[in-house]
Design an enzyme around this catalytic site. Structure first.
Site, PDB file in Angstrom:
ATOM      1  N   THR A   1     -11.520  11.602   9.751  1.00  0.00           N
ATOM      2  CA  THR A   1     -11.124  12.959   9.381  1.00  0.00           C
ATOM      3  C   THR A   1      -9.723  12.857   8.790  1.00  0.00           C
ATOM      4  O   THR A   1      -8.881  12.153   9.330  1.00  0.00           O
ATOM      5  CB  THR A   1     -11.099  13.898  10.608  1.00  0.00           C
ATOM      6  OG1 THR A   1     -10.120  13.423  11.548  1.00  0.00           O
ATOM      7  CG2 THR A   1     -12.452  13.957  11.284  1.00  0.00           C
TER       8      THR A   1
ATOM      9  N   ARG B   1     -10.997  25.033  13.248  1.00  0.00           N
ATOM     10  CA  ARG B   1     -12.448  24.830  13.223  1.00  0.00           C
ATOM     11  C   ARG B   1     -13.152  25.994  13.924  1.00  0.00           C
ATOM     12  O   ARG B   1     -14.192  26.490  13.451  1.00  0.00           O
ATOM     13  CB  ARG B   1     -12.798  23.515  13.911  1.00  0.00           C
ATOM     14  CG  ARG B   1     -12.374  22.281  13.131  1.00  0.00           C
ATOM     15  CD  ARG B   1     -12.444  21.014  13.979  1.00  0.00           C
ATOM     16  NE  ARG B   1     -12.219  19.810  13.172  1.00  0.00           N
ATOM     17  CZ  ARG B   1     -11.802  18.653  13.660  1.00  0.00           C
ATOM     18  NH1 ARG B   1     -11.561  18.531  14.966  1.00  0.00           N
ATOM     19  NH2 ARG B   1     -11.630  17.601  12.867  1.00  0.00           N
TER      20      ARG B   1
ATOM     21  N   ARG C   1     -11.732   9.610  21.639  1.00  0.00           N
ATOM     22  CA  ARG C   1     -10.294   9.507  21.385  1.00  0.00           C
ATOM     23  C   ARG C   1      -9.584   8.753  22.504  1.00  0.00           C
ATOM     24  O   ARG C   1      -8.632   8.015  22.272  1.00  0.00           O
ATOM     25  CB  ARG C   1      -9.702  10.908  21.222  1.00  0.00           C
ATOM     26  CG  ARG C   1     -10.210  11.666  20.004  1.00  0.00           C
ATOM     27  CD  ARG C   1      -9.612  13.070  19.942  1.00  0.00           C
ATOM     28  NE  ARG C   1     -10.056  13.815  18.776  1.00  0.00           N
ATOM     29  CZ  ARG C   1     -11.046  14.677  18.780  1.00  0.00           C
ATOM     30  NH1 ARG C   1     -11.729  14.897  19.889  1.00  0.00           N
ATOM     31  NH2 ARG C   1     -11.376  15.334  17.695  1.00  0.00           N
TER      32      ARG C   1
ATOM     33  N   ASP D   1      -8.367  22.059  15.902  1.00  0.00           N
ATOM     34  CA  ASP D   1      -9.562  22.520  16.611  1.00  0.00           C
ATOM     35  C   ASP D   1      -9.664  24.048  16.560  1.00  0.00           C
ATOM     36  O   ASP D   1     -10.763  24.605  16.430  1.00  0.00           O
ATOM     37  CB  ASP D   1      -9.522  22.059  18.071  1.00  0.00           C
ATOM     38  CG  ASP D   1      -9.264  20.578  18.177  1.00  0.00           C
ATOM     39  OD1 ASP D   1     -10.221  19.798  18.103  1.00  0.00           O
ATOM     40  OD2 ASP D   1      -8.082  20.201  18.303  1.00  0.00           O
TER      41      ASP D   1
ATOM     42  N   HIS E   1      -8.761  35.807  15.395  1.00  0.00           N
ATOM     43  CA  HIS E   1      -7.664  35.394  16.272  1.00  0.00           C
ATOM     44  C   HIS E   1      -8.280  34.705  17.492  1.00  0.00           C
ATOM     45  O   HIS E   1      -8.785  35.374  18.399  1.00  0.00           O
ATOM     46  CB  HIS E   1      -6.814  36.589  16.670  1.00  0.00           C
ATOM     47  CG  HIS E   1      -6.413  37.438  15.497  1.00  0.00           C
ATOM     48  ND1 HIS E   1      -5.493  37.016  14.556  1.00  0.00           N
ATOM     49  CD2 HIS E   1      -6.833  38.657  15.089  1.00  0.00           C
ATOM     50  CE1 HIS E   1      -5.357  37.948  13.626  1.00  0.00           C
ATOM     51  NE2 HIS E   1      -6.161  38.951  13.931  1.00  0.00           N
TER      52      HIS E   1
ATOM     53  N   HIS F   1      -7.137  17.648  23.365  1.00  0.00           N
ATOM     54  CA  HIS F   1      -7.679  17.511  22.010  1.00  0.00           C
ATOM     55  C   HIS F   1      -8.768  16.458  22.099  1.00  0.00           C
ATOM     56  O   HIS F   1      -8.556  15.265  21.848  1.00  0.00           O
ATOM     57  CB  HIS F   1      -6.589  17.067  21.034  1.00  0.00           C
ATOM     58  CG  HIS F   1      -7.102  16.751  19.662  1.00  0.00           C
ATOM     59  ND1 HIS F   1      -7.809  17.651  18.900  1.00  0.00           N
ATOM     60  CD2 HIS F   1      -7.035  15.609  18.929  1.00  0.00           C
ATOM     61  CE1 HIS F   1      -8.140  17.081  17.744  1.00  0.00           C
ATOM     62  NE2 HIS F   1      -7.675  15.836  17.747  1.00  0.00           N
TER      63      HIS F   1
ATOM     64  N   LYS G   1       0.832  -1.202   0.000  1.00  0.00           N
ATOM     65  CA  LYS G   1       0.000   0.000   0.000  1.00  0.00           C
ATOM     66  C   LYS G   1       0.868   1.254   0.000  1.00  0.00           C
ATOM     67  O   LYS G   1       0.592   2.224  -0.722  1.00  0.00           O
ATOM     68  CB  LYS G   1      -0.935   0.026   1.212  1.00  0.00           C
ATOM     69  CG  LYS G   1      -1.861   1.245   1.222  1.00  0.00           C
ATOM     70  CD  LYS G   1      -2.785   1.252   2.425  1.00  0.00           C
ATOM     71  CE  LYS G   1      -3.849   2.346   2.307  1.00  0.00           C
ATOM     72  NZ  LYS G   1      -3.309   3.699   2.086  1.00  0.00           N
TER      73      LYS G   1
END
Length: 317
Positions: A233, A153, A90, A150, A170, A177, A41
């Site tokens: 993701t 996002r 996670r 994050d 900002h 996370h 692969k």
């Protein structure tokens, strides 16, 4: 970027290949190396990427299933690990991926002892602590991608709601996370205007407490939504990983919310969390003591407690 900069990406899954592709098209490094134990692969992915290098400038791509291909890398990005399943947190991935690191890290260090190591695999904060313990690398030479994605996002959601460019927003997500991450609202701005004071054309404040809470929730759950729809993701984390790599290879001294093992940071010890840090050629060069209000301080402590519990359950404390 130095004359010859070698980026090794470990793991040829959806995240690793997306990061390698992003690094090529962004010209993050002069050479991108892709390594995975699945040689067939990996070689196919390398060939596919190589066929497009005419359109990416001077970067070249190589790699395969022999770990010696990462030798001499300037930066090693680890994306290898079990994939997060729909509905899975996670932190539930932790045990499997720590075991992978215990085998992988010593072999990587043999090939690239002087590289800066970036962890992207989840749960990234737990794995950053594990990799630091396994490798014995100096503080800053190994860190996690943390809340860089994050934060992107968060900025995208703010920009969409306010009608301004993302570059003018900002704002940062900090902490774990994962489910306990939080926005640093007290320091967030659009241009020079504090976010909480931003008004629409009619003079009404656009980011009320309820709106901020909704945005916070959307950031926290965005990965779950993507995973439920497409299984993983990959594009945005690939791009954000390439951005972090650039900060190292170009010695940018960029301030990024990356995950690092904290020592005496606001009373926090031994856990890896995202806080603003200066990222340059040596990796994390300084962790910044960022002003936080009372709510943000509580959120930070909650993230630390959550990760302490996870590390304890894995025997990493």
């Amino acid at each position: 970027m130095s004359l010859i900069s070698r980026l090794a990406v470990v793991g040829a899954g959806s995240v690793g290949t997306s990061l390698a592709y992003a690094a090529l098209i962004r010209r993050s490094a002069s050479e991108v190396i892709l390594y995975d134990i699945d040689a067939a692969k990996t070689e196919a992915e390398v060939l596919d990427l190589a066929h497009g290098t005419q359109f990416t400038g001077t970067s070249r791509v190589s790699g395969g299933g022999d770990i010696s291909c990462v030798a001499g890398a300037s930066v090693v990005v680890i994306t290898a690990g079990a994939k997060q399943k729909p509905g899975q947190t996670r932190l539930e991935l932790a045990g499997t991926n720590v075991a992978i690191l215990e085998t992988l890290m010593p072999r990587l260090l043999e090939q690239a002892p002087n590289a800066v190591y970036l962890l992207v695999s989840n749960p990234v904060d737990v794995l950053t602590v594990a990799a630091a313990q396994i490798s014995g690398l100096p503080d800053g030479h190994l860190f996690g991608s943390g809340c860089v994605l994050d934060s992107a996002r968060l900025r995208w959601l703010i920009a969409e709601r306010s009608g301004v460019s993302q570059q003018s927003v900002h704002a940062m997500m900090l902490g774990e996370h994962g489910d306990t991450e939080f926005p640093l609202w007290s320091q967030a701005k659009i241009g020079t205007v504090p976010l909480r004071e931003w008004r629409d054309d009619g003079g009404s404040r656009l980011f009320s407490g309820d709106v901020r809470a909704t945005i916070h929730d959307e950031v926290v759950h965005s990965a779950y939504k993507i995973i439920a729809g497409k299984g993983a993701t990959n594009y945005a984390i690939g791009l954000s990983g390439a951005r972090i790599v650039e900060a190292v290879l170009r010695d940018e001294k960029a301030v990024l919310p990356v995950s690092t093992v904290l020592h005496g940071y606001r009373g926090i010890d031994g856990v890896a969390l995202s806080v603003p840090a200066i990222v340059g050629a040596r990796g994390i060069e300084r962790v910044l003591d960022t002003p936080m209000d009372e709510q943000e301080t509580r959120w930070l402590d909650r993230s630390a407690s959550t990760l302490h519990a996870s590390l304890t359950s894995l025997g990493l404390e």
